[in-house]
Scaffold this motif. Sequence first.
Motif, PDB file in Angstrom:
ATOM      1  N   GLU A  56       0.838  -1.201   0.000  1.00  0.00           N
ATOM      2  CA  GLU A  56       0.000   0.000   0.000  1.00  0.00           C
ATOM      3  C   GLU A  56       0.870   1.247   0.000  1.00  0.00           C
ATOM      4  O   GLU A  56       1.703   1.433   0.894  1.00  0.00           O
ATOM      5  CB  GLU A  56      -0.893   0.001   1.245  1.00  0.00           C
ATOM      6  CG  GLU A  56      -1.975   1.042   1.217  1.00  0.00           C
ATOM      7  CD  GLU A  56      -3.103   0.676   0.272  1.00  0.00           C
ATOM      8  OE1 GLU A  56      -3.741   1.609  -0.253  1.00  0.00           O
ATOM      9  OE2 GLU A  56      -3.348  -0.523   0.060  1.00  0.00           O
ATOM     10  N   GLU A  59       0.934   8.100   2.061  1.00  0.00           N
ATOM     11  CA  GLU A  59       0.633   9.461   1.633  1.00  0.00           C
ATOM     12  C   GLU A  59       1.903  10.309   1.628  1.00  0.00           C
ATOM     13  O   GLU A  59       2.838  10.069   2.393  1.00  0.00           O
ATOM     14  CB  GLU A  59      -0.396  10.095   2.572  1.00  0.00           C
ATOM     15  CG  GLU A  59      -1.760   9.418   2.558  1.00  0.00           C
ATOM     16  CD  GLU A  59      -2.496   9.633   1.251  1.00  0.00           C
ATOM     17  OE1 GLU A  59      -2.221  10.660   0.586  1.00  0.00           O
ATOM     18  OE2 GLU A  59      -3.341   8.791   0.888  1.00  0.00           O
ATOM     19  N   SER A  70      -2.946  14.113  -1.030  1.00  0.00           N
ATOM     20  CA  SER A  70      -3.520  13.427  -2.176  1.00  0.00           C
ATOM     21  C   SER A  70      -5.010  13.693  -2.320  1.00  0.00           C
ATOM     22  O   SER A  70      -5.557  13.582  -3.403  1.00  0.00           O
ATOM     23  CB  SER A  70      -3.279  11.911  -2.029  1.00  0.00           C
ATOM     24  OG  SER A  70      -3.923  11.441  -0.861  1.00  0.00           O
ATOM     25  N   GLU A 144      -1.681  11.602  -7.870  1.00  0.00           N
ATOM     26  CA  GLU A 144      -1.382  10.169  -7.813  1.00  0.00           C
ATOM     27  C   GLU A 144       0.023   9.879  -8.329  1.00  0.00           C
ATOM     28  O   GLU A 144       0.756   9.065  -7.746  1.00  0.00           O
ATOM     29  CB  GLU A 144      -2.427   9.394  -8.611  1.00  0.00           C
ATOM     30  CG  GLU A 144      -3.813   9.412  -7.987  1.00  0.00           C
ATOM     31  CD  GLU A 144      -4.820   8.601  -8.770  1.00  0.00           C
ATOM     32  OE1 GLU A 144      -4.442   8.059  -9.838  1.00  0.00           O
ATOM     33  OE2 GLU A 144      -5.977   8.491  -8.327  1.00  0.00           O
ATOM     34  N   GLN A 147       2.483  10.867  -5.704  1.00  0.00           N
ATOM     35  CA  GLN A 147       2.508   9.908  -4.604  1.00  0.00           C
ATOM     36  C   GLN A 147       3.298   8.656  -4.979  1.00  0.00           C
ATOM     37  O   GLN A 147       4.052   8.105  -4.158  1.00  0.00           O
ATOM     38  CB  GLN A 147       1.081   9.533  -4.211  1.00  0.00           C
ATOM     39  CG  GLN A 147       0.996   8.615  -2.996  1.00  0.00           C
ATOM     40  CD  GLN A 147      -0.445   8.311  -2.613  1.00  0.00           C
ATOM     41  OE1 GLN A 147      -1.391   8.815  -3.224  1.00  0.00           O
ATOM     42  NE2 GLN A 147      -0.620   7.477  -1.595  1.00  0.00           N
ATOM     43  N   ARG A 190      -9.061   3.232  -7.096  1.00  0.00           N
ATOM     44  CA  ARG A 190      -7.951   4.148  -7.382  1.00  0.00           C
ATOM     45  C   ARG A 190      -6.697   3.759  -6.595  1.00  0.00           C
ATOM     46  O   ARG A 190      -5.577   3.850  -7.099  1.00  0.00           O
ATOM     47  CB  ARG A 190      -8.364   5.588  -7.058  1.00  0.00           C
ATOM     48  CG  ARG A 190      -9.328   6.193  -8.072  1.00  0.00           C
ATOM     49  CD  ARG A 190      -9.356   7.709  -7.951  1.00  0.00           C
ATOM     50  NE  ARG A 190      -9.828   8.125  -6.628  1.00  0.00           N
ATOM     51  CZ  ARG A 190     -11.101   8.354  -6.336  1.00  0.00           C
ATOM     52  NH1 ARG A 190     -12.033   8.184  -7.270  1.00  0.00           N
ATOM     53  NH2 ARG A 190     -11.452   8.753  -5.117  1.00  0.00           N
ATOM     54  N   LYS A 191      -6.891   3.319  -5.344  1.00  0.00           N
ATOM     55  CA  LYS A 191      -5.743   2.858  -4.557  1.00  0.00           C
ATOM     56  C   LYS A 191      -5.090   1.639  -5.200  1.00  0.00           C
ATOM     57  O   LYS A 191      -3.872   1.506  -5.218  1.00  0.00           O
ATOM     58  CB  LYS A 191      -6.191   2.524  -3.133  1.00  0.00           C
ATOM     59  CG  LYS A 191      -6.468   3.739  -2.266  1.00  0.00           C
ATOM     60  CD  LYS A 191      -6.802   3.319  -0.844  1.00  0.00           C
ATOM     61  CE  LYS A 191      -7.031   4.544   0.042  1.00  0.00           C
ATOM     62  NZ  LYS A 191      -7.360   4.160   1.438  1.00  0.00           N
ATOM     63  N   LEU A 194      -2.932   2.748  -8.038  1.00  0.00           N
ATOM     64  CA  LEU A 194      -1.666   3.267  -7.539  1.00  0.00           C
ATOM     65  C   LEU A 194      -0.721   2.139  -7.150  1.00  0.00           C
ATOM     66  O   LEU A 194       0.477   2.180  -7.470  1.00  0.00           O
ATOM     67  CB  LEU A 194      -1.906   4.166  -6.316  1.00  0.00           C
ATOM     68  CG  LEU A 194      -1.911   5.678  -6.573  1.00  0.00           C
ATOM     69  CD1 LEU A 194      -3.103   6.073  -7.435  1.00  0.00           C
ATOM     70  CD2 LEU A 194      -1.950   6.446  -5.253  1.00  0.00           C
ATOM     71  N   ARG A 195      -1.247   1.137  -6.483  1.00  0.00           N
ATOM     72  CA  ARG A 195      -0.407  -0.002  -6.070  1.00  0.00           C
ATOM     73  C   ARG A 195       0.157  -0.726  -7.270  1.00  0.00           C
ATOM     74  O   ARG A 195       1.331  -1.088  -7.300  1.00  0.00           O
ATOM     75  CB  ARG A 195      -1.232  -0.954  -5.205  1.00  0.00           C
ATOM     76  CG  ARG A 195      -1.653  -0.384  -3.865  1.00  0.00           C
ATOM     77  CD  ARG A 195      -2.693  -1.260  -3.191  1.00  0.00           C
ATOM     78  NE  ARG A 195      -2.208  -2.610  -2.945  1.00  0.00           N
ATOM     79  CZ  ARG A 195      -2.981  -3.621  -2.550  1.00  0.00           C
ATOM     80  NH1 ARG A 195      -4.286  -3.418  -2.374  1.00  0.00           N
ATOM     81  NH2 ARG A 195      -2.474  -4.811  -2.332  1.00  0.00           N
TER      82      ARG A 195
END
Length: 403
Positions: A56, A59, A70, A144, A147, A190-191, A194-195
């Motif tokens: 994960e 932030e 974010s 994003e 991050q 969305r997470k 990102l991962r």
Amino acid sequence: MDLKQLTIDKYETREKLVLSGIWGGEIYKTANLAAGNGRGWLWKTLVIDGDADVEEPVEVPSLEHNVEGSSQGRKPRVRKQKSIRRLTPIDVARHPLRIPATDGEAGTGEDDRTCLQEKLEIIDLDLSRLMLHDIFQQDQVHSEMRQILYNYLLRNEEDSSYKQGYHELLGMIYLQLHTDEREDLGAGQRKMRLRNALCIFEKLMKHMTLFYNETRLIQWEEKEFRPILSTCCPRLYDIFCSDDNHTNLLWLIRWTRLLFMRELPRDYTLIIWDHLFTGLYPVHTLVACLIVVLLLNNYRLLVEEVEDHNDLVELMLHFQSRITSMVDCIELCKMAGNLCELWYTQDVDSMKLICDNFLKIKFNVDREPDREERIDPNRRRIEEKLRRRVKQTLLPKRKTLNK
């Protein structure tokens, strides 16, 4: 046809997908990848081995002059006007050359905080100028991407310095994942994006650090790129490597660090990246062989138009606009893959045969003998230049005499 469904129906294992689907070229004949139909899913399948590899992302911390989270709107372009960038704080708690604090010694973290602030400012500036697609001008996408880059630097202490080019490589990965998804994604989806983007980028960068280290890049050119080029085409080797007064790093830096993003059309670049993500060959060797094949594809252009180092650099830095001849990208990758295999077995005769046949079929060029022709390549180029000038001078006179 949908790539994901095609792959699930046709290929039972990743190995079959790699060998038959990508290197065999089957998926490009059946699935439509031009509109971004499934390429993000393909890259996740090739690179990510289960959820255990995906952590994960944390932030980005809020720092002075970088008040941004974010979930908030970004403010990358609102920066204090500075005549001189502050590299080290005026007041520090310890000497900057002192050995870093141990576990039992408390450190202030002030130097690291300032360094991080500078990195985030540079990342914001690069992301604001990223022109791969219009989506990179959106605040959410910028946040994003920021991050992901922050997490990469945080998790890779041996490569903790941010370098220009990282944002473009990540941008290409992010774009494929974004294109495969709906625009109305929930927070959880969305997470996950990102991962996945962070995982693919991190695994790619394990192979790319060689090209971002100038010393290692020089060694790669001397020990891998030059010998392969010399074996495949002595004439092109003379053009690129015979003059000790110039360096190929002027163009190799961009070619290697951005993986052909500036040199080739987008559809070519994406197919090349498909092959790189299979991991079938070491990236540093495959990149060297891909460059050699690209040069062979434009043999005539290089031989006829390059008269000195300035011509060479100008051509290589504007390669896409100067391309005169290109084979199908799938065949280009296959030829580079064959050269990789032969290079590792040191079957140089077969390497020569492949390249000789290619030049003979495509340009009707026979391999030059490896003796007197290579003694003084500079003199040969000067003689060819003089011949062209003489022809240009005599041609108007002949027309006048004929009249």
